[in-house]
Design a protein around this motif. Structure first.
Motif, PDB file in Angstrom:
ATOM      1  N   HIS A  10      53.317  39.223 118.975  1.00 59.90           N
ATOM      2  CA  HIS A  10      54.461  39.320 118.360  1.00 59.90           C
ATOM      3  C   HIS A  10      54.273  38.966 116.664  1.00 59.90           C
ATOM      4  O   HIS A  10      53.362  38.583 116.239  1.00 59.90           O
ATOM      5  CB  HIS A  10      55.571  38.271 118.779  1.00 59.90           C
ATOM      6  CG  HIS A  10      56.000  38.291 120.091  1.00 59.90           C
ATOM      7  ND1 HIS A  10      57.084  39.034 120.465  1.00 59.90           N
ATOM      8  CD2 HIS A  10      55.475  37.864 121.149  1.00 59.90           C
ATOM      9  CE1 HIS A  10      57.098  39.023 121.756  1.00 59.90           C
ATOM     10  NE2 HIS A  10      56.401  38.423 122.299  1.00 59.90           N
ATOM     11  N   THR A  23      52.578  36.427 114.536  1.00 64.99           N
ATOM     12  CA  THR A  23      53.290  35.041 114.689  1.00 64.99           C
ATOM     13  C   THR A  23      52.873  34.539 116.244  1.00 64.99           C
ATOM     14  O   THR A  23      52.458  35.185 116.793  1.00 64.99           O
ATOM     15  CB  THR A  23      54.747  35.154 114.535  1.00 64.99           C
ATOM     16  OG1 THR A  23      55.282  35.892 115.456  1.00 64.99           O
ATOM     17  CG2 THR A  23      55.170  35.383 113.258  1.00 64.99           C
ATOM     18  N   ARG A  24      53.209  33.318 116.538  1.00 66.69           N
ATOM     19  CA  ARG A  24      52.679  32.843 117.780  1.00 66.69           C
ATOM     20  C   ARG A  24      53.557  33.275 118.817  1.00 66.69           C
ATOM     21  O   ARG A  24      53.133  33.389 120.018  1.00 66.69           O
ATOM     22  CB  ARG A  24      52.910  30.962 117.742  1.00 66.69           C
ATOM     23  CG  ARG A  24      51.817  30.376 116.933  1.00 66.69           C
ATOM     24  CD  ARG A  24      52.148  29.042 116.926  1.00 66.69           C
ATOM     25  NE  ARG A  24      51.050  28.254 116.169  1.00 66.69           N
ATOM     26  CZ  ARG A  24      51.188  28.174 114.852  1.00 66.69           C
ATOM     27  NH1 ARG A  24      52.195  28.659 113.953  1.00 66.69           N
ATOM     28  NH2 ARG A  24      50.316  27.488 114.305  1.00 66.69           N
ATOM     29  N   ASP A  25      54.966  33.572 118.718  1.00 69.70           N
ATOM     30  CA  ASP A  25      55.667  34.107 119.580  1.00 69.70           C
ATOM     31  C   ASP A  25      57.007  34.840 119.139  1.00 69.70           C
ATOM     32  O   ASP A  25      57.048  35.042 117.900  1.00 69.70           O
ATOM     33  CB  ASP A  25      56.393  33.004 120.550  1.00 69.70           C
ATOM     34  CG  ASP A  25      56.829  31.904 119.794  1.00 69.70           C
ATOM     35  OD1 ASP A  25      57.422  32.224 118.888  1.00 69.70           O
ATOM     36  OD2 ASP A  25      56.712  30.707 120.333  1.00 69.70           O
ATOM     37  N   ALA A  26      57.908  35.444 119.968  1.00 66.88           N
ATOM     38  CA  ALA A  26      59.046  36.196 119.599  1.00 66.88           C
ATOM     39  C   ALA A  26      59.983  35.306 118.709  1.00 66.88           C
ATOM     40  O   ALA A  26      60.396  35.885 117.561  1.00 66.88           O
ATOM     41  CB  ALA A  26      59.765  36.770 120.824  1.00 66.88           C
ATOM     42  N   GLU A  27      60.219  34.194 119.049  1.00 68.93           N
ATOM     43  CA  GLU A  27      60.844  33.091 118.181  1.00 68.93           C
ATOM     44  C   GLU A  27      60.691  32.947 116.747  1.00 68.93           C
ATOM     45  O   GLU A  27      61.234  33.009 115.852  1.00 68.93           O
ATOM     46  CB  GLU A  27      61.028  31.872 118.980  1.00 68.93           C
ATOM     47  CG  GLU A  27      62.339  30.822 118.420  1.00 68.93           C
ATOM     48  CD  GLU A  27      62.331  29.602 118.997  1.00 68.93           C
ATOM     49  OE1 GLU A  27      63.121  28.800 118.692  1.00 68.93           O
ATOM     50  OE2 GLU A  27      61.801  29.541 120.257  1.00 68.93           O
ATOM     51  N   ASP A  28      59.223  32.576 116.505  1.00 68.83           N
ATOM     52  CA  ASP A  28      58.759  32.809 115.465  1.00 68.83           C
ATOM     53  C   ASP A  28      58.678  33.862 114.683  1.00 68.83           C
ATOM     54  O   ASP A  28      58.994  34.008 113.349  1.00 68.83           O
ATOM     55  CB  ASP A  28      57.189  32.138 115.438  1.00 68.83           C
ATOM     56  CG  ASP A  28      57.097  30.732 115.749  1.00 68.83           C
ATOM     57  OD1 ASP A  28      58.132  30.155 116.061  1.00 68.83           O
ATOM     58  OD2 ASP A  28      56.034  30.114 115.848  1.00 68.83           O
ATOM     59  N   VAL A  84      61.219  36.216 114.701  1.00 70.83           N
ATOM     60  CA  VAL A  84      62.597  36.345 114.327  1.00 70.83           C
ATOM     61  C   VAL A  84      62.955  35.442 113.314  1.00 70.83           C
ATOM     62  O   VAL A  84      63.477  35.802 112.126  1.00 70.83           O
ATOM     63  CB  VAL A  84      63.550  36.027 115.399  1.00 70.83           C
ATOM     64  CG1 VAL A  84      65.056  35.992 114.984  1.00 70.83           C
ATOM     65  CG2 VAL A  84      63.444  36.978 116.612  1.00 70.83           C
ATOM     66  N   HIS A  85      62.184  33.992 113.354  1.00 70.79           N
ATOM     67  CA  HIS A  85      62.541  33.103 112.125  1.00 70.79           C
ATOM     68  C   HIS A  85      62.031  33.494 110.941  1.00 70.79           C
ATOM     69  O   HIS A  85      62.371  33.422 109.836  1.00 70.79           O
ATOM     70  CB  HIS A  85      61.843  31.643 112.601  1.00 70.79           C
ATOM     71  CG  HIS A  85      61.913  30.862 111.517  1.00 70.79           C
ATOM     72  ND1 HIS A  85      62.977  30.068 111.250  1.00 70.79           N
ATOM     73  CD2 HIS A  85      60.836  30.284 110.692  1.00 70.79           C
ATOM     74  CE1 HIS A  85      62.745  29.332 110.055  1.00 70.79           C
ATOM     75  NE2 HIS A  85      61.454  29.284 109.967  1.00 70.79           N
ATOM     76  N   PRO A 138      61.136  42.170 112.910  1.00 74.26           N
ATOM     77  CA  PRO A 138      60.441  41.486 113.752  1.00 74.26           C
ATOM     78  C   PRO A 138      60.054  42.726 114.820  1.00 74.26           C
ATOM     79  O   PRO A 138      60.597  43.749 114.863  1.00 74.26           O
ATOM     80  CB  PRO A 138      61.366  40.578 114.593  1.00 74.26           C
ATOM     81  CG  PRO A 138      62.530  40.467 113.831  1.00 74.26           C
ATOM     82  CD  PRO A 138      62.449  41.687 112.784  1.00 74.26           C
ATOM     83  N   HIS A 168      57.054  43.777 118.059  1.00 74.95           N
ATOM     84  CA  HIS A 168      56.043  43.339 119.109  1.00 74.95           C
ATOM     85  C   HIS A 168      54.991  44.483 119.612  1.00 74.95           C
ATOM     86  O   HIS A 168      55.286  45.542 119.325  1.00 74.95           O
ATOM     87  CB  HIS A 168      56.441  42.664 120.447  1.00 74.95           C
ATOM     88  CG  HIS A 168      57.365  43.634 121.173  1.00 74.95           C
ATOM     89  ND1 HIS A 168      58.723  43.656 120.935  1.00 74.95           N
ATOM     90  CD2 HIS A 168      56.993  44.552 122.400  1.00 74.95           C
ATOM     91  CE1 HIS A 168      59.157  44.619 121.848  1.00 74.95           C
ATOM     92  NE2 HIS A 168      58.444  45.369 122.555  1.00 74.95           N
TER      93      HIS A 168
END
Length: 320
Positions: free
Chosen positions: A187, A286-291, A293-294, A309, A311
């Motif tokens: 991501h 980023t580490r993941d999808a949530e990060d 988006v942030h 964002p 992936h």
């Protein structure tokens, strides 16, 4: 009869999507006798992509337009959509390859753009890939994906990845692709470029900087096995430590504000930030999808730029 064949036969049109791409590492060697540079890199197809709708014509004309619903601002007066455009050339190449009658077999091509036309994200290659897939269905060609990828390579080095999807290593002036098997998803965030520069400008400046010894010349090219393994298993933290782009130095000279953007992304928690391809668009991992988006939200808040964002790796060009 497939859905695409029914659409082509009964409605006279089909739509195809093709992904953009980000460069995860890129090494650039010396210029060769043919004027091209030897390169070695790893790229992956991403969720951000373009659509092309192909509609039958019976007058042999190939007409290209841009949908007003495109997310990319397009200056129609400056955009050349004729025979020099890769979209037109993709349709022409496939028609010629299939031996179709150029006097009667034509096509209207409507682009819906989500990838900037320039910036190092493979937008033009995605357009060409979507055209090849859409026209192959429209004309009921029955060609394989590999055959389309081979045709696409004659248009642009990035087209095969847009058709095949996934992640791949490319090595040499011809940039032949070797797929990387991946089991996980990475991501990140794409920040489109606010200015346009050409790949020719970037490579020319790289050669100049190396000539003045401002930037070290690269003696050997090669892709680190650990980098490919980290991509394969989706280890974003290890991958971020190994990402590198030889073209970043000249891009930062041509577009100095990119350096501030890279610093901002890292300040906001990105694992890594880098110019993608010949730039000047940037990619943050980023580490993941949530990060992701942030991070996109924070970059937009601080810069006013609509960060996206994304992936990958994702599958290649496909019919809608």
């Amino acid at each position: 009869m497939s859905t695409a064949t029914r659409s082509a036969r009964f409605f006279g049109h089909v739509t195809a999507f093709a992904p953009g791409r980000v460069t995860l590492t890129l090494q650039v060697g010396a210029m060769q006798e043919d004027g091209r540079h030897e390169t070695a890199g790893v790229a992956m197809a991403i969720s951000l992509g373009n659509d092309v709708t192909a509609t039958r014509r019976d007058d042999g004309e190939i007409m290209v337009t841009v949908n007003d619903d495109s997310a990319v601002a397009v200056d129609h007066e400056d955009l050349e959509l004729g025979e020099s455009n890769i979209v037109w050339r993709a349709a022409h190449l496939l028609r010629e390859h299939l031996g179709l009658d150029p006097e009667h077999i034509g096509v209207d091509l409507e682009l819906t753009l989500k990838i900037p036309l320039s910036g190092g994200l493979g937008g033009q290659a995605a357009n060409a890939a979507a055209v090849l897939v859409a026209c192959a269905a429209l004309w009921e060609a029955g060609v394989s994906r590999q055959e389309l990828a081979d045709l696409g390579a004659r248009l642009d080095d990035d087209v095969p990845l847009a058709i095949m999807g996934g992640a791949a290593v490319s090595v040499g002036p011809e940039q032949s692709l070797s797929p990387i098997l991946t089991r996980c998803t990475l991501h990140g965030v794409i920040v489109p470029a606010s200015v346009t520069i050409t790949s020719e400008e970037v490579y020319e400046l790289l050669d100049y900087l190396r000539g003045t010894e401002s930037v070290n010349a690269r003696e050997e090219l090669g892709i680190d096995t650990e980098l490919m393994q980290s991509l394969s298993r989706g280890d974003a933290e290890v991958l971020s430590l190994m990402m590198h782009n030889d073209l970043q130095a000249p891009v930062l000279v041509l577009v100095p504000e990119v350096n501030s953007l890279l610093d901002l992304g890292m300040d906001e928690g990105a694992l890594c930030g880098m110019v993608s391809g010949s730039g000047p668009a940037t990619v943050f991992i980023t580490r993941d999808a949530e990060d992701a988006v942030h991070l996109a939200g924070r970059i937009a808040e601080r810069t006013g730029i609509a960060a996206i964002p994304m992936h990958g790796p994702v599958q290649g060009a496909r019919l809608r």
